[in-house]
Motif scaffolding. Structure first.
Motif, mmCIF file in Angstrom:
data_model
loop_
_atom_site.group_PDB
_atom_site.id
_atom_site.type_symbol
_atom_site.label_atom_id
_atom_site.label_comp_id
_atom_site.label_asym_id
_atom_site.label_seq_id
_atom_site.Cartn_x
_atom_site.Cartn_y
_atom_site.Cartn_z
ATOM 1 N N LEU A 19 -64.272 33.831 -12.959
ATOM 2 C CA LEU A 19 -64.349 32.314 -12.813
ATOM 3 C C LEU A 19 -65.922 32.005 -12.708
ATOM 4 N N ALA A 20 -66.456 32.061 -13.796
ATOM 5 C CA ALA A 20 -68.092 32.308 -13.931
ATOM 6 C C ALA A 20 -68.748 30.885 -13.476
ATOM 7 N N ARG A 21 -68.012 29.827 -14.112
ATOM 8 C CA ARG A 21 -68.474 28.442 -13.790
ATOM 9 C C ARG A 21 -68.469 28.263 -12.452
ATOM 10 N N THR A 22 -67.694 28.733 -11.549
ATOM 11 C CA THR A 22 -67.743 28.596 -10.055
ATOM 12 C C THR A 22 -68.369 29.673 -9.302
ATOM 13 N N ASN A 23 -68.759 30.810 -10.013
ATOM 14 C CA ASN A 23 -69.311 31.892 -9.373
ATOM 15 C C ASN A 23 -68.174 32.604 -8.475
ATOM 16 N N ARG A 24 -66.875 32.641 -9.110
ATOM 17 C CA ARG A 24 -65.772 33.272 -8.426
ATOM 18 C C ARG A 24 -65.158 34.484 -9.181
ATOM 19 N N LEU A 25 -64.196 35.274 -8.429
ATOM 20 C CA LEU A 25 -63.570 36.165 -9.126
ATOM 21 C C LEU A 25 -61.978 35.977 -8.984
ATOM 22 N N VAL A 26 -61.179 36.492 -9.799
ATOM 23 C CA VAL A 26 -59.751 36.415 -9.509
ATOM 24 C C VAL A 26 -59.162 37.877 -9.819
ATOM 25 N N THR A 27 -58.354 38.033 -8.615
ATOM 26 C CA THR A 27 -57.765 39.680 -8.918
ATOM 27 C C THR A 27 -56.273 39.694 -8.660
ATOM 28 N N VAL A 28 -55.763 40.533 -9.435
ATOM 29 C CA VAL A 28 -53.980 40.765 -8.877
ATOM 30 C C VAL A 28 -53.840 42.176 -8.632
ATOM 31 N N SER A 29 -52.955 42.444 -7.913
ATOM 32 C CA SER A 29 -52.554 43.614 -7.009
ATOM 33 C C SER A 29 -51.315 44.078 -7.004
ATOM 34 N N ASP A 30 -50.998 45.486 -6.955
ATOM 35 C CA ASP A 30 -49.524 45.868 -6.405
ATOM 36 C C ASP A 30 -49.137 45.131 -4.974
ATOM 37 N N ASP A 31 -49.927 44.658 -4.307
ATOM 38 C CA ASP A 31 -49.407 43.885 -3.059
ATOM 39 C C ASP A 31 -48.835 42.633 -3.476
ATOM 40 N N LYS A 32 -48.683 42.327 -4.569
ATOM 41 C CA LYS A 32 -47.893 41.159 -5.213
ATOM 42 C C LYS A 32 -48.617 39.798 -4.971
ATOM 43 N N THR A 33 -50.047 39.816 -4.899
ATOM 44 C CA THR A 33 -50.765 38.769 -4.701
ATOM 45 C C THR A 33 -51.793 38.644 -5.950
ATOM 46 N N LEU A 34 -52.004 36.786 -5.985
ATOM 47 C CA LEU A 34 -53.226 36.534 -6.919
ATOM 48 C C LEU A 34 -54.125 36.318 -5.783
ATOM 49 N N ARG A 35 -55.390 36.538 -6.176
ATOM 50 C CA ARG A 35 -56.622 36.196 -4.908
ATOM 51 C C ARG A 35 -57.834 35.795 -5.798
ATOM 52 N N VAL A 36 -58.399 34.846 -5.214
ATOM 53 C CA VAL A 36 -59.479 34.064 -5.572
ATOM 54 C C VAL A 36 -60.728 34.413 -4.750
ATOM 55 N N TRP A 37 -61.643 34.922 -5.141
ATOM 56 C CA TRP A 37 -63.007 35.545 -4.263
ATOM 57 C C TRP A 37 -64.155 34.656 -4.658
ATOM 58 N N ASP A 38 -64.958 34.084 -3.593
ATOM 59 C CA ASP A 38 -65.970 33.500 -3.370
ATOM 60 C C ASP A 38 -67.144 34.560 -3.381
ATOM 61 N N LEU A 39 -68.021 34.515 -4.550
ATOM 62 C CA LEU A 39 -69.190 35.492 -4.431
ATOM 63 C C LEU A 39 -70.259 35.169 -3.424
ATOM 64 N N VAL A 40 -70.441 33.792 -3.188
ATOM 65 C CA VAL A 40 -71.378 33.580 -2.398
ATOM 66 C C VAL A 40 -71.084 33.883 -0.683
ATOM 67 N N ALA A 41 -69.961 33.503 -0.590
ATOM 68 C CA ALA A 41 -69.401 33.771 0.820
ATOM 69 C C ALA A 41 -68.834 35.056 0.959
ATOM 70 N N SER A 42 -68.664 36.043 0.020
ATOM 71 C CA SER A 42 -68.159 37.277 0.195
ATOM 72 C C SER A 42 -66.779 37.403 0.557
ATOM 73 N N GLU A 43 -65.865 36.587 0.408
ATOM 74 C CA GLU A 43 -64.631 36.479 1.108
ATOM 75 C C GLU A 43 -63.413 36.058 -0.076
#
Length: 222
Positions: A19-43
């Motif tokens: 999600l380059a416009r907001t400097n974020r990433l999005v991930t999907v996993s075997d844990d059945k979740t979609l997560r959004v990550w803030d690269l500035v806050a590293s969380e």
């Protein structure tokens, strides 16, 4: 930069998108979740649980970010043995829109076209689907492979390419769903991944025999 500690996935991460416009990433996993990550806050700043079931039901294997970065398409192991669906997730509203339902086996890949008009899904049920990204309606079912389709990509704005365990790549017209070409990978080995270079009009195909073959616009090895 490490973004794995705060809000970490509880199982394998299967795909990541920008999600380059907001400097974020999005991930999907075997844990059945979609997560959004803030690269500035590293969380992790958001976690969505879309459909949860027993065992593998709800595991998310693949994702694609829409060109406008407002929605993502995610898919994996669906809610039923013959019901494997693509979910279009509105990241701002934090909810899934109308599910894209057709596939009868695990969905192996989802992709948006560069212009955002179309969505491609590929499946172990030996079919691929082209969906209208605006109406979320099924446009075409692409049938012809003899084994599971492992990957797919858009070839420009008017064609898609699919790769299969049957050892072949096939090219299809987006507008009609008609197959227009077929070419083999390295030998008779299953194909595992495909990517298109729109600048040079060439296709890279990865194979189970540890090789990668580049094909030109005519389906010939480059």
């Amino acid at each position: 930069m490490n973004v794995e500690r705060r809000g970490a996935h509880a199982a394998a991460v299967n795909e990541v998108g920008w999600l380059a416009r907001t400097n974020r990433l999005v991930t999907v996993s075997d844990d059945k979740t979609l997560r959004v990550w803030d690269l500035v806050a590293s969380e992790c700043v958001d976690t969505l649980r879309l459909h949860i079931g027993v065992g593998a039901i709800g595991q998310l294997y693949t994702l694609a970010v829409a060109p406008n970065e407002k929605t993502v398409a995610v898919a994996g192991f669906g809610p039923g043995p013959d019901d494997h669906r693509v979910l279009i997730v509105d990241l701002q509203r934090r909810r899934a829109l109308k599910p894209l339902v057709h596939h009868r086996d695990i969905i192996t890949d989802v992709e948006f076209s560069d212009d955002g008009k179309w969505i491609l899904s590929t499946s172990a049920d030996r079919t691929a689907c082209i969906w209208n990204a605006r109406t979320l309606r099924l446009q075409h079912v692409l049938s012809g492979h003899a084994d599971r389709i492992t990957d797919g990509c858009f070839s420009g704005s008017d064609r898609v390419v699919t790769a299969s365990m049957d050892g072949s790549c096939r090219t299809w017209e987006v507008d009609t769903g008609r197959q227009v070409d077929s070419f083999a990978g390295a030998g008779t080995h299953e194909l595992t991944a495909v990517a298109y270079d729109q600048h040079a009009s060439r296709t890279a195909v990865a194979s189970g025999n540890q090789s990668i073959v580049i094909f030109d616009a005519n389906g010939k090895p480059a």
